[in-house]
Write a protein that holds these residues in place. Structure first.
Motif, PDB file in Angstrom:
ATOM      1  N   GLY A  75      -9.359  -7.730  -5.817  1.00 19.51           N
ATOM      2  CA  GLY A  75      -9.125  -6.379  -6.311  1.00 19.51           C
ATOM      3  C   GLY A  75      -8.455  -5.480  -5.300  1.00 19.51           C
ATOM      4  O   GLY A  75      -8.308  -5.819  -4.125  1.00 19.51           O
ATOM      5  N   CYS A  76      -8.081  -4.301  -5.767  1.00 16.87           N
ATOM      6  CA  CYS A  76      -7.430  -3.294  -4.934  1.00 16.87           C
ATOM      7  C   CYS A  76      -8.498  -2.518  -4.178  1.00 16.87           C
ATOM      8  O   CYS A  76      -9.429  -1.974  -4.772  1.00 16.87           O
ATOM      9  CB  CYS A  76      -6.599  -2.355  -5.808  1.00 16.87           C
ATOM     10  SG  CYS A  76      -5.728  -1.081  -4.883  1.00 16.87           S
ATOM     11  N   VAL A  77      -8.352  -2.463  -2.865  1.00 18.14           N
ATOM     12  CA  VAL A  77      -9.303  -1.735  -2.033  1.00 18.14           C
ATOM     13  C   VAL A  77      -8.982  -0.251  -2.030  1.00 18.14           C
ATOM     14  O   VAL A  77      -9.857   0.593  -2.177  1.00 18.14           O
ATOM     15  CB  VAL A  77      -9.295  -2.287  -0.593  1.00 18.14           C
ATOM     16  CG1 VAL A  77     -10.249  -1.500   0.300  1.00 18.14           C
ATOM     17  CG2 VAL A  77      -9.643  -3.760  -0.587  1.00 18.14           C
ATOM     18  N   MET A  78      -7.713   0.081  -1.857  1.00 20.95           N
ATOM     19  CA  MET A  78      -7.320   1.487  -1.859  1.00 20.95           C
ATOM     20  C   MET A  78      -5.835   1.625  -2.148  1.00 20.95           C
ATOM     21  O   MET A  78      -5.071   0.656  -2.046  1.00 20.95           O
ATOM     22  CB  MET A  78      -7.653   2.148  -0.515  1.00 20.95           C
ATOM     23  CG  MET A  78      -6.928   1.574   0.674  1.00 20.95           C
ATOM     24  SD  MET A  78      -7.500   2.289   2.224  1.00 20.95           S
ATOM     25  CE  MET A  78      -9.129   1.566   2.324  1.00 20.95           C
ATOM     26  N   THR A  79      -5.461   2.832  -2.531  1.00 20.13           N
ATOM     27  CA  THR A  79      -4.072   3.163  -2.830  1.00 20.13           C
ATOM     28  C   THR A  79      -3.639   4.316  -1.945  1.00 20.13           C
ATOM     29  O   THR A  79      -4.337   5.321  -1.848  1.00 20.13           O
ATOM     30  CB  THR A  79      -3.908   3.548  -4.314  1.00 20.13           C
ATOM     31  OG1 THR A  79      -4.294   2.442  -5.131  1.00 20.13           O
ATOM     32  CG2 THR A  79      -2.461   3.921  -4.622  1.00 20.13           C
ATOM     33  N   TYR A  80      -2.502   4.142  -1.293  1.00 22.59           N
ATOM     34  CA  TYR A  80      -1.945   5.189  -0.437  1.00 22.59           C
ATOM     35  C   TYR A  80      -0.817   5.878  -1.197  1.00 22.59           C
ATOM     36  O   TYR A  80       0.175   5.240  -1.569  1.00 22.59           O
ATOM     37  CB  TYR A  80      -1.409   4.592   0.868  1.00 22.59           C
ATOM     38  CG  TYR A  80      -2.457   3.841   1.665  1.00 22.59           C
ATOM     39  CD1 TYR A  80      -3.244   4.498   2.598  1.00 22.59           C
ATOM     40  CD2 TYR A  80      -2.639   2.473   1.482  1.00 22.59           C
ATOM     41  CE1 TYR A  80      -4.197   3.813   3.329  1.00 22.59           C
ATOM     42  CE2 TYR A  80      -3.593   1.776   2.205  1.00 22.59           C
ATOM     43  CZ  TYR A  80      -4.369   2.454   3.131  1.00 22.59           C
ATOM     44  OH  TYR A  80      -5.312   1.783   3.855  1.00 22.59           O
ATOM     45  N   LYS A  81      -0.978   7.173  -1.399  1.00 25.14           N
ATOM     46  CA  LYS A  81       0.021   7.947  -2.133  1.00 25.14           C
ATOM     47  C   LYS A  81       0.703   8.920  -1.172  1.00 25.14           C
ATOM     48  O   LYS A  81       0.042   9.557  -0.363  1.00 25.14           O
ATOM     49  CB  LYS A  81      -0.635   8.724  -3.279  1.00 25.14           C
ATOM     50  CG  LYS A  81      -1.312   7.841  -4.330  1.00 25.14           C
ATOM     51  CD  LYS A  81      -1.975   8.685  -5.415  1.00 25.14           C
ATOM     52  CE  LYS A  81      -2.665   7.801  -6.452  1.00 25.14           C
ATOM     53  NZ  LYS A  81      -1.697   7.093  -7.290  1.00 25.14           N
ATOM     54  N   GLY A  82       2.010   9.033  -1.273  1.00 25.80           N
ATOM     55  CA  GLY A  82       2.733   9.939  -0.393  1.00 25.80           C
ATOM     56  C   GLY A  82       4.239   9.807  -0.523  1.00 25.80           C
ATOM     57  O   GLY A  82       4.970  10.780  -0.385  1.00 25.80           O
ATOM     58  N   HIS A  83       4.708   8.592  -0.811  1.00 26.60           N
ATOM     59  CA  HIS A  83       6.143   8.413  -1.023  1.00 26.60           C
ATOM     60  C   HIS A  83       6.555   9.032  -2.360  1.00 26.60           C
ATOM     61  O   HIS A  83       5.757   9.114  -3.296  1.00 26.60           O
ATOM     62  CB  HIS A  83       6.500   6.932  -1.004  1.00 26.60           C
ATOM     63  CG  HIS A  83       6.560   6.327   0.366  1.00 26.60           C
ATOM     64  ND1 HIS A  83       7.618   6.533   1.227  1.00 26.60           N
ATOM     65  CD2 HIS A  83       5.681   5.547   1.038  1.00 26.60           C
ATOM     66  CE1 HIS A  83       7.393   5.878   2.355  1.00 26.60           C
ATOM     67  NE2 HIS A  83       6.221   5.274   2.275  1.00 26.60           N
ATOM     68  N   THR A  84       7.791   9.464  -2.410  1.00 28.43           N
ATOM     69  CA  THR A  84       8.311  10.072  -3.636  1.00 28.43           C
ATOM     70  C   THR A  84       9.346   9.190  -4.318  1.00 28.43           C
ATOM     71  O   THR A  84       9.946   9.597  -5.307  1.00 28.43           O
ATOM     72  CB  THR A  84       8.927  11.449  -3.328  1.00 28.43           C
ATOM     73  OG1 THR A  84       9.980  11.296  -2.365  1.00 28.43           O
ATOM     74  CG2 THR A  84       7.873  12.405  -2.787  1.00 28.43           C
ATOM     75  N   ASN A  85       9.559   7.987  -3.752  1.00 27.84           N
ATOM     76  CA  ASN A  85      10.504   7.047  -4.353  1.00 27.84           C
ATOM     77  C   ASN A  85      10.029   5.637  -4.022  1.00 27.84           C
ATOM     78  O   ASN A  85       8.984   5.460  -3.404  1.00 27.84           O
ATOM     79  CB  ASN A  85      11.929   7.296  -3.841  1.00 27.84           C
ATOM     80  CG  ASN A  85      12.984   7.010  -4.905  1.00 27.84           C
ATOM     81  OD1 ASN A  85      12.849   6.037  -5.655  1.00 27.84           O
ATOM     82  ND2 ASN A  85      14.014   7.828  -4.985  1.00 27.84           N
ATOM     83  N   ALA A  86      10.813   4.650  -4.408  1.00 28.34           N
ATOM     84  CA  ALA A  86      10.405   3.257  -4.235  1.00 28.34           C
ATOM     85  C   ALA A  86      10.085   2.934  -2.779  1.00 28.34           C
ATOM     86  O   ALA A  86      10.769   3.395  -1.868  1.00 28.34           O
ATOM     87  CB  ALA A  86      11.510   2.335  -4.744  1.00 28.34           C
ATOM     88  N   VAL A  87       9.032   2.128  -2.561  1.00 33.13           N
ATOM     89  CA  VAL A  87       8.631   1.689  -1.222  1.00 33.13           C
ATOM     90  C   VAL A  87       9.301   0.342  -0.962  1.00 33.13           C
ATOM     91  O   VAL A  87       8.927  -0.667  -1.554  1.00 33.13           O
ATOM     92  CB  VAL A  87       7.101   1.564  -1.106  1.00 33.13           C
ATOM     93  CG1 VAL A  87       6.701   1.152   0.300  1.00 33.13           C
ATOM     94  CG2 VAL A  87       6.430   2.874  -1.502  1.00 33.13           C
ATOM     95  N   ARG A  88      10.280   0.328  -0.059  1.00 27.61           N
ATOM     96  CA  ARG A  88      11.131  -0.843   0.128  1.00 27.61           C
ATOM     97  C   ARG A  88      10.620  -1.837   1.159  1.00 27.61           C
ATOM     98  O   ARG A  88      11.019  -3.002   1.151  1.00 27.61           O
ATOM     99  CB  ARG A  88      12.546  -0.399   0.525  1.00 27.61           C
ATOM    100  CG  ARG A  88      13.290   0.315  -0.574  1.00 27.61           C
ATOM    101  CD  ARG A  88      13.534  -0.593  -1.761  1.00 27.61           C
ATOM    102  NE  ARG A  88      14.139   0.121  -2.888  1.00 27.61           N
ATOM    103  CZ  ARG A  88      14.344  -0.417  -4.072  1.00 27.61           C
ATOM    104  NH1 ARG A  88      13.995  -1.673  -4.298  1.00 27.61           N
ATOM    105  NH2 ARG A  88      14.881   0.288  -5.048  1.00 27.61           N
TER     106      ARG A  88
END
Length: 644
Positions: A138-151
């Protein structure tokens, strides 16, 4: 070494058809340099042994085209992400699907395995970075902050940080244990395609579509240097294993860079088109590229490539001869401390993903895994790589022999293939010497000494003369520099300081403008002009002048109501904006992870707290006043209570 009689520095290793549909991505095994995985529009992941034409294993299970792939460091696991946003992890030794993970809402663009723990990170076009626990499915955590695709995603060598880069032109650094962003680098002017941690030092490199590579100090969170603009976007970079230099795979060429000071040590023509990934094996750089259904691999002999402190044709490139500082990474910044045990589950305040988003229900997962297969296409090669005989534990394929260079059969073709791309600022004698070194190199025969060697370093930055007489600043024993013109000497002295010169020149110009208005007596207009410049350095200089003495306590005790109001407003602004930050730094216990600036922040917050505490008696004495003034001071008391 290369085959006898071979003089090639770069050559194509092989070219083969990898998929039934177009190839969409590929990755080289960094540990061994001998394993290659490709993903295609046919929804398959195929595994290859570098230099061998036959597919070892074909992995199925995805229902949409595979967008990205990554090996675990030990190369016994591979993870692939698809257009649908799902991840699949295969155990290559057992030849079976290990996990199917789902939670992203768009294409998977980037993947990386944790260097020690059982975790994998993924970045998506949905702008999120997710950390997955392979064991818990499973997913442990989600990091939010980028405003476009994470390359691109990379774990730090010590496993404590994640660096993410994206189409929003930013590079972000995340603390795994604290589950928060440490810093953000925003100096790139185009999408950032690739990031790589230095193997030892607290240093990060990022390559962008703005055609530059930037180097970041991870202790001070500042840019160290930037390369000169390349001809094409930067899509793959790789540090040398000892950390002495950085390789960049550009369109049909390879650059070798240093960063302190910023320099380009070498440029080689390699006809690999748009390089997709790089790895190092037996002191050879392996490059891989793809076009439509075919994949090509190339080899660069690093024994013949100029690197800092390298020996070329028996001649040591003398840094002192050209007055270039010899920098030692360990002196400049600290090294990573790799833990002896595996990483435990990160502790954070971030909530785990809901069951419906972060995990696949067990029944659905089992059904999906049954549809996934790992078909062995080449049993002999598979057994040699993943099931070696008499091995207690499997290790990645390691062979001490380098890939042999093909024998030279066309002198003209070889010379054209190995011709160095000459920057315009390199004079013809230098180019002739570099070409002679490359084409006449022999590991057993020393070359004829050159009487007057030119500087082998290809400078990145072009500096304009400033008209100074600089002979007195040059070392008297350095005849090479003493013979230079003033223009060339200034260029040598200023090399590596261009960024600081630009910053200081801009800062001086802005401060001079503020001073000119200030001297007219119009202080308000002067301050307004400083604010509109949007230069934080100027604001800091002005605030430092104002804060030479603690004025707020005098304002709060003034007999003039307007002065008291200004003091109240200033203190309220400080407490609202910076109070929570100071309180957190004062009460947060010592962190388990590495936080270089924490002690400095803690000391500054203690100093601020001491000054604010001195104001508390004033607030208490005025809080009992009737009317609006008393109410204002009671509000300040409440804001101050956060520190208690």
């Amino acid at each position: 070494m290369a085959a006898s009689g071979a003089t090639k520095i770069t050559w194509k290793l092989q070219e083969f058809v990898a998929h039934a549909g177009n190839v969409t991505c590929l990755v080289l095994g960094k540990n061994s340099g001998r394993l290659l995985a490709t993903g295609g529009e046919d929804c398959r992941v195929n595994l290859w042994s570098v230099s061998k034409p036959n597919c070892i294993m074909s992995l199925t299970g995805h229902n949409t085209p595979v967008e990205c792939i990554q090996f675990k460091d030990s190369e016994e696991l591979v993870v692939a992400g698809s257009q649908s946003g799902s991840l699949r992890i295969w155990d290559l030794e057992a030849a079976k699907i290990l996990r199917t993970l789902s939670g992203h809402k768009a294409n998977i663009c980037s993947l990386d395995f944790h260097p020690f723990g059982e975790f994998v990170a993924s970045g998506s076009m949905d702008t999120n970075v997710k950390l997955w626990d392979i064991r818990r499915k499973g997913c442990v955590m989600t990091y939010k902050g980028h405003t476009n695709a994470v390359r691109c995603l990379r774990f730090s060598p010590d496993g404590r940080w994640i660096a993410s880069a994206g189409d929003d032109n930013t590079v972000k650094l995340w603390d795994l244990s604290a589950a928060k962003i440490l810093t953000e680098f925003t100096d790139h002017t185009g999408p950032v395609n690739i990031v790589e941690f230095h193997p030892n030092e607290y240093l990060l490199a990022s390559g962008s579509s703005d055609r530059t590579i930037k180097f970041w100090d991870l202790e001070k969170f500042k840019m160290v240097s930037c390369t000169e603009v390349e001809s094409t976007p930067v899509r793959c970079i790789l540090f040398n294993p000892d950390g002495c230099c950085l390789y960049s795979g550009s369109q049909d060429s390879m650059h070798v860079y240093g960063w302190e000071p910023p320099r380009c040590f070498d440029v080689l023509q390699v006809n690999w088109g748009r390089a997709a990934d790089l790895a190092i094996c037996s002191n050879q750089l392996i490059g891989a590229s793809f076009s439509q259904v075919t994949v090509s691999t190339f080899v660069v002999d690093l024994n013949r490539v100029k690197k800092t402190g390298s020996i070329v044709q028996g001649v040591v490139e003398d840094e002192k001869l050209y007055n270039l500082p010899v920098t030692k990474g360990a002196v400049l910044r600290r090294n990573y401390e790799r833990p002896l045990t595996t990483c435990s589950r990160p502790q954070s305040k971030v909530k785990e993903e809901p069951e419906s988003e972060g995990r696949i229900p067990s029944g659905e997962e089992e059904k999906d895994d049954k549809e996934s297969t790992a078909e062995i296409r080449n049993p002999e090669e598979y057994k040699e790589i993943f099931q070696p005989q008499n091995a207690i534990a499997r290790t990645p394929p390691r062979r001490t022999d380098p890939f042999p260079a093909p024998p030279e059969d066309d002198t003209v073709a070889v010379k054209e293939a190995e011709k160095v791309i000459a920057p315009t600022e390199v004079h013809s004698p230098v180019l002739q010497r570099m070409q002679a070194e490359q084409l006449n190199f022999s590991p057993t025969v020393a070359s004829t000494p050159i009487n007057q060697p030119e500087a082998p370093i290809i400078p990145i930055a072009k500096n304009e003369p400033i008209g100074l007489k600089v002979a007195d600043f040059l070392p008297p024993q350095n005849n090479k520099l003493a013979d230079l013109s003033d223009e060339d000497a200034v260029s040598q002295i200023r090399k590596g300081h261009d960024t600081m010169c630009v910053v200081l020149t801009s800062r001086f110009k802005n401060l001079d403008t503020v001073r000119a208005v200030w001297t007219t007596g119009d202080v308000k207009t002067s301050i307004d002009s400083a604010v509109t410049m949007n230069d934080l350095a100027v604001i800091v200089d002005i605030l430092n002048i104002i804060n030479l003495k603690p004025y707020i306590d005098k304002l709060l005790q003034s007999k003039y109501e307007s002065y008291v109001q200004t003091g109240y407003t200033s203190l309220k602004l400080i407490l609202q904006r910076f109070g929570p930050l100071m309180a957190d730094n004062l009460v947060t216990p010592p962190s388990i992870g590495v936080d270089i600036t924490r002690e400095e922040r803690h000391q500054k917050c203690k100093l601020c707290y001491k000054q604010l505490k001195n104001l508390l008696p004033i607030l208490q004495s005025k809080a009992g006043l009737p009317g609006r003034q008393g109410s204002a001071f009671r509000e300040l008391q409440l804001l101050m209570a956060a520190f208690e």
